[in-house]
Scaffold this active site. Structure first.
Site, PDB file in Angstrom:
ATOM      1  N   HIS A  82       7.504  -8.968   9.733  1.00  0.00           N
ATOM      2  CA  HIS A  82       8.263  -9.821   8.821  1.00  0.00           C
ATOM      3  C   HIS A  82       9.453  -9.125   8.146  1.00  0.00           C
ATOM      4  CE1 HIS A  82       5.436 -12.882   9.631  1.00  0.00           C
ATOM      5  NE2 HIS A  82       4.572 -12.667   8.676  1.00  0.00           N
ATOM      6  N   HIS A 105       7.567 -19.149   5.513  1.00  0.00           N
ATOM      7  CA  HIS A 105       6.150 -18.810   5.598  1.00  0.00           C
ATOM      8  C   HIS A 105       5.287 -19.646   4.640  1.00  0.00           C
ATOM      9  CE1 HIS A 105       2.680 -16.439   6.583  1.00  0.00           C
ATOM     10  NE2 HIS A 105       3.384 -15.580   7.295  1.00  0.00           N
ATOM     11  N   ASP A 160      -4.087 -16.965  14.694  1.00  0.00           N
ATOM     12  CA  ASP A 160      -2.918 -16.227  14.209  1.00  0.00           C
ATOM     13  C   ASP A 160      -2.083 -15.934  15.449  1.00  0.00           C
ATOM     14  OD1 ASP A 160      -1.089 -14.753  12.810  1.00  0.00           O
ATOM     15  OD2 ASP A 160      -2.490 -13.220  12.104  1.00  0.00           O
ATOM     16  N   GLU A 163       4.657 -21.404  11.390  1.00  0.00           N
ATOM     17  CA  GLU A 163       5.906 -20.651  11.255  1.00  0.00           C
ATOM     18  C   GLU A 163       6.712 -20.823  12.526  1.00  0.00           C
ATOM     19  OE1 GLU A 163       4.425 -16.579  10.287  1.00  0.00           O
ATOM     20  OE2 GLU A 163       2.600 -17.714   9.983  1.00  0.00           O
ATOM     21  N   ARG A 180       5.954  -9.843  14.433  1.00  0.00           N
ATOM     22  CA  ARG A 180       5.784  -8.414  14.691  1.00  0.00           C
ATOM     23  C   ARG A 180       6.734  -7.866  15.757  1.00  0.00           C
ATOM     24  NH1 ARG A 180       1.063 -10.655  13.237  1.00  0.00           N
ATOM     25  NH2 ARG A 180      -0.155  -9.489  11.711  1.00  0.00           N
TER      26      ARG A 180
HETATM   27  C1  BGC Z   1       0.967 -13.152  10.458  1.00  0.00           C
HETATM   28  C2  BGC Z   1      -0.361 -12.717   9.912  1.00  0.00           C
HETATM   29  C3  BGC Z   1      -0.119 -12.102   8.570  1.00  0.00           C
HETATM   30  C4  BGC Z   1       0.556 -13.110   7.689  1.00  0.00           C
HETATM   31  C5  BGC Z   1       0.914 -12.572   6.332  1.00  0.00           C
HETATM   32  C6  BGC Z   1       1.517 -14.174   9.548  1.00  0.00           C
HETATM   33  O1  BGC Z   1       2.739 -14.618  10.023  1.00  0.00           O
HETATM   34  O2  BGC Z   1       0.875 -13.615  11.778  1.00  0.00           O
HETATM   35  O3  BGC Z   1      -0.996 -11.808  10.764  1.00  0.00           O
HETATM   36  O4  BGC Z   1      -1.311 -11.660   7.972  1.00  0.00           O
HETATM   37  O5  BGC Z   1       1.729 -13.568   8.291  1.00  0.00           O
HETATM   38  O6  BGC Z   1       1.676 -11.444   6.450  1.00  0.00           O
END
Ligand code: BGC
Length: 356
Positions: free
Chosen positions: A109, A183, A255, A321, A84
């Site tokens: 992302h 991812h 997360d 990740e 983010r």
């Molecule tokens: C994020 C999550 C998100 C997911 C899918 C992860 O990298 O931290 O908050 O829901 O990706 O977008």
């Protein structure tokens, strides 16, 4: 199966672009299938301790599913900025850039047209003890409002030792920011077999970055000691996930970005080890990156059916990740994500698969 790389057609996008799927076989029991769309790792088949194969990553059976439904970013290359950026805004050399808000107020992302939606140019690579796929994509200046033409390559290498190595490389013609990851969501018992709470995790991280309600790092990195975020010795992923801890409530599970304990920043360092007791499968992750987002698939809600036709629910996979920290462009105290002309961004992550 012998070490090999094979190509097949995986369908056509609405604009007529064809998508290929490459199958990389290690010669020692592991097969990885990669799509030119999004550079997506679609399947990773590995044997358990009895030699029984399963696909241990979450994914979809068909191209259109990835185009229409891949909000979880299953298996995808994520860029230009993984994770983010607060309010979708950052300032670089005095100029402010505004990105699309695709996660509440934040940019997530790389934006809606991020690298996970691009068709990458692919070149197979064969070496003495590995097979690989070199993917290339040049992101034009201003794409998704990021400055600079970003020439990017991502090379997947599957070794005879059953390691999947990912090498990221990028250069720019104007100052910009970059943060790339993959991812993949893992379930070492096999995708679609239920939750991952029995998996045991060790994380080489004595600090993590606590977040605000929008999942943006809210202050300084904090010690994991005495919290459900302490995985410095092996523990069940689900052991403390229901603890009444404010950070677990915000994210509905894990997360969070963990700060990897790196003795030599920039060199390949062990990040995580995950074991699955029933099948004996082991995943070991190492990276040159300073952080790793440990995500327990909190937002999987039973509305998607995966590769094997079974529905994914909360906790049915975990992602590790490897990355720079979230919101780094707005955090001068975090390791920098700025890339300038003449420099190159280079980063490596290795996923090693075994069973015992
Ligand atoms: C994020 C999550 C998100 C997911 C899918 C992860 O990298 O931290 O908050 O829901 O990706 O977008």
């Amino acid at each position: 199966m012998k070490r090999a790389i094979a190509q097949e057609d995986f369908g056509t996008l609405e604009d007529g672009t064809t998508v290929d799927r490459y199958s990389l076989t290690s010669g020692n029991g592991v097969r990885v299938r990669i799509l030119t769309y999004g550079g997506i790792v679609q399947t990773v088949e590995t044997p358990d301790r009895h030699g029984r194969d399963a696909d241990i990553v979450l994914g979809f059976p068909a191209l259109q599913d990835y185009v229409d439904l891949n909000e979880p970013y299953f298996g995808a290359i994520v860029g230009r900025y993984a994770n983010r950026i607060a309010k979708g805004e950052f300032t670089l050399d005095g100029e402010t850039y505004r990105l699309a808000a695709n996660n509440g107020e934040n940019s997530l992302h790389g934006g809606p047209g991020g690298f996970h939606t691009k068709v990458w140019e692919a070149r197979p690579i064969e070496a003495d003890d590995s097979v690989g796929l070199r993917l290339a994509y040049t992101s034009p200046d201003g794409e998704e409002n990021f400055p600079g033409t970003l020439a990017t390559t991502v090379t997947y290498t599957l070794t005879s030792g059953n390691e999947l190595r990912i090498d990221y490389h990028a250069t720019t013609d104007r100052p910009t920011i970059v943060n790339l990851t993959n991812h993949a969501y893992f379930n070492l018992a096999g995708e679609g077999t239920g939750d991952v709470y029995d998996h045991r995790l060790t994380l080489n991280a004595s600090r993590y970055t606590p977040v605000d309600a929008a999942l943006i790092p809210s202050g300084e990195p904090a010690s994991v000691e005495g919290t459900p975020f302490d995985f410095t010795s092996p523990d069940g992923i689900g052991e403390r996930i229901r603890a009444n801890h404010p950070q677990l409530l915000i994210a509905q599970g894990y997360d969070h970005n963990f700060v990897i304990d790196q003795p030599h920043p920039g060199l390949l360092t062990e990040v995580a080890r995950v074991t699955e007791p029933r099948t004996g499968r082991v995943l070991e992750v190492s990276t040159t990156e300073p952080g790793v987002q440990f995500y327990t698939g909190n937002f999987l809600d039973g509305s998607l059916a995966g590769t094997g036709g079974r529905v994914y629910r909360q906790g049915d996979g975990f992602a590790l990740e490897t990355q720079h920290f979230p919101d780094s462009p707005n955090r001068p105290d975090f390791p920098s994500t700025v890339l300038r002309p003449g420099e190159s961004f280079d980063s490596t992550t290795v996923y090693a698969f075994s069973a015992r």
